[in-house]
Scaffold this motif. Sequence first.
Motif, PDB file in Angstrom:
ATOM      1  N   ARG A  46       0.818  -1.209   0.000  1.00  0.00           N
ATOM      2  CA  ARG A  46       0.000   0.000   0.000  1.00  0.00           C
ATOM      3  C   ARG A  46       0.854   1.263   0.000  1.00  0.00           C
ATOM      4  O   ARG A  46       0.608   2.190  -0.756  1.00  0.00           O
ATOM      5  N   VAL A  47       1.901   1.303   0.871  1.00  0.00           N
ATOM      6  CA  VAL A  47       2.768   2.479   0.882  1.00  0.00           C
ATOM      7  C   VAL A  47       3.344   2.714  -0.510  1.00  0.00           C
ATOM      8  O   VAL A  47       3.320   3.829  -1.025  1.00  0.00           O
ATOM      9  N   MET A  48       3.813   1.617  -1.149  1.00  0.00           N
ATOM     10  CA  MET A  48       4.415   1.796  -2.470  1.00  0.00           C
ATOM     11  C   MET A  48       3.384   2.231  -3.490  1.00  0.00           C
ATOM     12  O   MET A  48       3.662   3.068  -4.341  1.00  0.00           O
ATOM     13  N   THR A  49       2.159   1.656  -3.436  1.00  0.00           N
ATOM     14  CA  THR A  49       1.120   2.051  -4.383  1.00  0.00           C
ATOM     15  C   THR A  49       0.794   3.533  -4.230  1.00  0.00           C
ATOM     16  O   THR A  49       0.766   4.287  -5.218  1.00  0.00           O
ATOM     17  N   TYR A  50       0.556   3.982  -2.993  1.00  0.00           N
ATOM     18  CA  TYR A  50       0.193   5.378  -2.778  1.00  0.00           C
ATOM     19  C   TYR A  50       1.333   6.307  -3.175  1.00  0.00           C
ATOM     20  O   TYR A  50       1.117   7.325  -3.854  1.00  0.00           O
ATOM     21  N   ALA A  51       2.561   5.963  -2.771  1.00  0.00           N
ATOM     22  CA  ALA A  51       3.702   6.796  -3.145  1.00  0.00           C
ATOM     23  C   ALA A  51       3.836   6.845  -4.665  1.00  0.00           C
ATOM     24  O   ALA A  51       4.145   7.882  -5.244  1.00  0.00           O
TER      25      ALA A  51
END
Lengths: 225, 225, 225, 225
Positions: free
Chosen positions: C122-127
């Motif tokens: 999720r962190v990577m997707t949002y970033a």
Amino acid sequence: MSDRPTAPDPDRLKDWEQRTEVPLFAAALVFLTGYTVRVLAPAGAQPWRDIALALVAATWLLFAVDYGVRLRLSGQGRHFVRAHRLDTVVLLLPLLRPLRVVKLYTAVQQRREQPRMSLYARVMTYAGITTVLLGFSAALAVYQQERGAPGSTIRTFGDAVWWACATLTTVGYGDAVPVTPGGRVVAAGLMACGLALLGAVTGSFSSWLLQVFTREDEKRPPESV
Amino acid sequence: MSDRPTAPDPDRLKDWEQRTEVPLFAAALVFLTGYTVRVLAPAGAQPWRDIALALVAATWLLFAVDYGVRLRLSGQGRHFVRAHRLDTVVLLLPLLRPLRVVKLYTAVQQRREQPRMSLYARVMTYAGITTVLLGFSAALAVYQQERGAPGSTIRTFGDAVWWACATLTTVGYGDAVPVTPGGRVVAAGLMACGLALLGAVTGSFSSWLLQVFTREDEKRPPESV
Amino acid sequence: MSDRPTAPDPDRLKDWEQRTEVPLFAAALVFLTGYTVRVLAPAGAQPWRDIALALVAATWLLFAVDYGVRLRLSGQGRHFVRAHRLDTVVLLLPLLRPLRVVKLYTAVQQRREQPRMSLYARVMTYAGITTVLLGFSAALAVYQQERGAPGSTIRTFGDAVWWACATLTTVGYGDAVPVTPGGRVVAAGLMACGLALLGAVTGSFSSWLLQVFTREDEKRPPESV
Amino acid sequence: MSDRPTAPDPDRLKDWEQRTEVPLFAAALVFLTGYTVRVLAPAGAQPWRDIALALVAATWLLFAVDYGVRLRLSGQGRHFVRAHRLDTVVLLLPLLRPLRVVKLYTAVQQRREQPRMSLYARVMTYAGITTVLLGFSAALAVYQQERGAPGSTIRTFGDAVWWACATLTTVGYGDAVPVTPGGRVVAAGLMACGLALLGAVTGSFSSWLLQVFTREDEKRPPESV
């Protein structure tokens, strides 16, 4: 410890390594000085350049002898080469030799029984010493390759040091850039090391900072949880 | 705490430091303003430039007096210099003085009994303030070195600020680059700080982000483990 | 929760926010499309450019109305502005508006009751989404500033996108660089965001990688401890 | 495991994957060699270039067949494509194929029952192999795009490798930069990967360093707490 052929005399190897630690470090400094003089001496100062070359050759011979003796004493043959990969690389690229300063620094500190620095301070100190030595060595090597090259943008040793700073920090302005194949190989090596050092400095500085703030939090009574 | 010579009067030192905190910070702002005026005032505005120089000299004298008094009150001599290495550096490079704003900011916040920011918010705030001050000081110093240099690519103060941004973030376009030795020394210092700040901001932002997401996970019932 | 003046009608505010979520996101897309058309439409296509300008103005008005209504409903006045600092910035710089896609994405995913992605994913997707939107908006804004400037190196929108890539990753080749003050301000903002995103992506990717390897270690019986 | 349609014959799929592992890796090497020859062979060596093209086409066909067979055996249809997103990307960009070397390396090591490397050593080894392969592939692809372009600064394959080094480490000197749209797309991909690798290498190296120092601390009796 048990899955390798036992060394015939591990104590003699340890003894040899402890005895040669300081002399070898002195030799590494002589090597670096000799190489520096060789590279930076003006073309007119031929005798100095010859002396420097002799020093470089003599100290390199010393390193080779030390490597040979340790290989013998360990009695491990091929295993020694694999287990001491870094030493082997250092033998072939003796400019990296002064990096042993880190080892010596630890040894000296242990003898003096000084209060130990915190974990992060040590990581940052070692990474810092390594960076300065690596940067200086790379600047020398690149300057030697580039100074006579046509179209070179690294014309003085100052340019080479400036280039090393910009490369190690991954800023990379591009105003001073190696153009010869030799200079570019040195540069690629410095870049890889720059990345690794960036990781070490980045990691330990931010960990330390977080630790400082966490500790500060623990001191104060938690009036605002 | 116990392995250093005990200070003759630690309370008076603490008292002095608390009392001088706000005046010294004001002096630091005056210093920065004076230096800014000195560097940025047009060549014609001679009286302003003279006033600025006088302010810079006067505030620097103040810092020196403060350092001397604290050295005296601590009664530690050489130990004080080693224990307050950062203060010593700041005395020699007074442009870094306004970095004390961080200390003051903490003090003010503690007096106001405000609800404390989270750990990460504070690290980011301090790193941010430090970055802006460092970048501004470095831009001033580099502009002073570069503006008259032949072949310089930093011709206006705007160029210097733009250069500082590109350097602190390690982007390093290379369209504005110092060419004088003085400017390059300032730049090397800014690069090193840029790396360290990068570490702090990087570390705390990503830690904070991970914390946010972890907390969010804990709130929701684990329907999909 | 308790140290702020209680809102007169928090339920109505929540209700408003839930109801306006999708329409406002649609408006943000219209805004971005309008701005894109305004910037990229050839000079000859005047009617299109006028329609785009009207759309941009209308959607901006919508955002202002929404901000005003929420300020009212919260009944907090100045506190609302401080507590919703990001919303205030987004009102003044509506190009950042589509960043709300992240919020919507979360909401949609929660409604669909999909199995949740792992924390790092999720962190990577949002970033990643944030990076693409930020980069695209910055490329548009810089292109608008730079295309007519004398001595500009960003002459096509492709150049602007290329510049945004090199800046966000802190590579910074320097072949395409803003030269106008406006373009440089946008670039400085993008650089700061690039750093922060670098931290998030760096942190979560390396944490994820370490987790993967640790898990793998736990699966295998420890035959070689 | 339970929320997806059950595969009709998961054992046959596993069997197929284990059997084709080594042949497919050999095919990937042939593909890379063929592409290398195709790009680097001098214009005069037409027969070699034709053979290389044939090899590239044949191996690509092999990859397509393997993908098709696995899609069949899994019996999952659309789900297979989504669950093996990376495989799908690799099918479309077969230059990334040799990255499977990492998988093979793990498999070979498991068969040999070698003592396992530490967690950090493995992360660094894999990230290192991936970097070298990615950098080499990107250098080839960019060189193919750029060599004939007007105003190109990447004129030899050495230039392309040098450019890949400067890009992967985010140094970005800007002396060699792609100017064609195709080259810039490849470069943007390499930059994104460079960032991710930077994260992995940075994270694991600094974690390892901290671990080393922590372990060293634990060994020594805590005489100076």
